[in-house]
Design an enzyme around this catalytic site. Structure first.
Site, PDB file in Angstrom:
ATOM      1  N   GLY A   9       0.813  -1.187  -0.103  1.00  0.00           N
ATOM      2  CA  GLY A   9       0.022   0.211   0.066  1.00  0.00           C
ATOM      3  C   GLY A   9       0.896   1.171   0.021  1.00  0.00           C
ATOM      4  CB  THR A  10       0.323   4.701  -0.506  1.00  0.00           C
ATOM      5  OG1 THR A  10      -0.903   4.955   0.701  1.00  0.00           O
ATOM      6  CG2 THR A  10      -0.302   4.604  -1.814  1.00  0.00           C
ATOM      7  CG  ASP A  12       1.124   8.399   5.881  1.00  0.00           C
ATOM      8  OD1 ASP A  12       1.590   8.183   6.983  1.00  0.00           O
ATOM      9  OD2 ASP A  12       0.746   9.588   5.561  1.00  0.00           O
ATOM     10  N   GLY A  14      -0.670   1.952   7.303  1.00  0.00           N
ATOM     11  CA  GLY A  14      -0.692   1.204   8.147  1.00  0.00           C
ATOM     12  C   GLY A  14       0.073  -0.210   8.001  1.00  0.00           C
ATOM     13  CE  LYS A  15       3.990   0.163   3.575  1.00  0.00           C
ATOM     14  NZ  LYS A  15       3.311   1.617   3.679  1.00  0.00           N
ATOM     15  CG  ASP A  86       7.948  -2.949   7.941  1.00  0.00           C
ATOM     16  OD1 ASP A  86       7.074  -3.024   7.013  1.00  0.00           O
ATOM     17  OD2 ASP A  86       8.014  -1.705   8.593  1.00  0.00           O
ATOM     18  CD  GLU A  87       9.806   0.779   5.851  1.00  0.00           C
ATOM     19  OE1 GLU A  87       9.625   0.797   4.550  1.00  0.00           O
ATOM     20  OE2 GLU A  87       9.302   1.444   6.676  1.00  0.00           O
ATOM     21  CB  ALA A  88       9.897  -6.140   1.512  1.00  0.00           C
ATOM     22  CD  GLN A  89       9.639   0.002   1.059  1.00  0.00           C
ATOM     23  OE1 GLN A  89       8.854  -0.995   1.275  1.00  0.00           O
ATOM     24  NE2 GLN A  89       9.778   1.192   1.696  1.00  0.00           N
TER      25      GLN A  89
END
Length: 217
Positions: A9-10, A12, A14-15, A86-89
């Site tokens: 998702g973008t 903000d 809630g990831k 998290d932050e897998a990008q």
């Protein structure tokens, strides 16, 4: 059978909050996991959410090999039932391949969280590879909103309040100018229309006060 799951998702939306909740739920059921992140807003080796929650995490550096780390821990008697990433990008293509191998060969669940595209509207390397390989690709249902109230679909970067579409994916100092204070870098989520027009909340307020304001939002 284990799965490679990608939640996206973008900003903000809630990831990181969901990543923390998922880790909590699994731990309370007796499962043992590892939490990974990269470039978290709270600093190195921390997974945090904007709600103020955070846990210790393993920082994902370019040299980290997920396969070697997990196999090494298992070989020394460790137990791992799942990975929260998290932050897998920000992960490399090779690191995403390693996560897929962990799922297939070691039967360990992987839950990856990240945004799809950067402030230039280009896919991140890690996210692109996750889309290609994930068993499940889920878009988070908590919608982030543009300043106009429409669903936000794009991430924008601002420098000194002005939206920019060029520069390094991760800012490390390329925006510095001699004899000038370092610019304040920020991020904002926008709908496609206002991202195309480079109209942030600040520029929209300025336009509303201008006698030459355009006749459309």
């Amino acid at each position: 059978m284990a799965d490679l799951n990608f939640y996206s998702g973008t900003m903000d939306c809630g990831k990181s909050t969901l990543a923390l909740q998922l880790d909590h739920n699994h731990r309370t059921r007796g499962r043992v996991g590892r939490v990974f992140t990269s470039h978290d807003r709270a600093g190195e080796a921390t997974l945090s959410s904007r709600l103020g929650l955070e846990v210790h995490a393993i920082e994902v550096t370019p040299s980290l090999n997920f396969w070697d780390k997990v196999v090494g821990e298992l070989t020394h008697g460790g137990r791992i039932d799942y990975l929260v990433c998290d932050e897998a990008q920000f992960y490399s293509r090779e690191q995403i391949d390693q996560l897929a191998k962990i799922v297939d060969e070691l039967d360990i669940d992987v839950f990856a969280f990240g945004i799809l595209s950067d402030f230039r509207t280009q896919l991140f390397e890690g996210s692109a590879r996750l889309v290609e390989l994930a068993d499940r690709f889920l878009t988070l249902q908590v919608e982030a909103l543009c300043w106009c109230g429409k669903r936000a679909t794009h991430n924008a970067r601002t420098e000194d309040g002005i939206m920019v579409t060029e520069g390094e994916v991760i800012v490390v100092g390329d925006v510095d100018v001699p004899d000038r204070p370092a610019p304040t870098v920020g991020y904002e989520v926008l709908c496609r229309r206002h991202h195309r027009r480079r109209m942030t909340a600040a520029s929209a307020r300025a336009a509303a006060l201008s006698p030459d304001v355009l006749p459309f939002p």
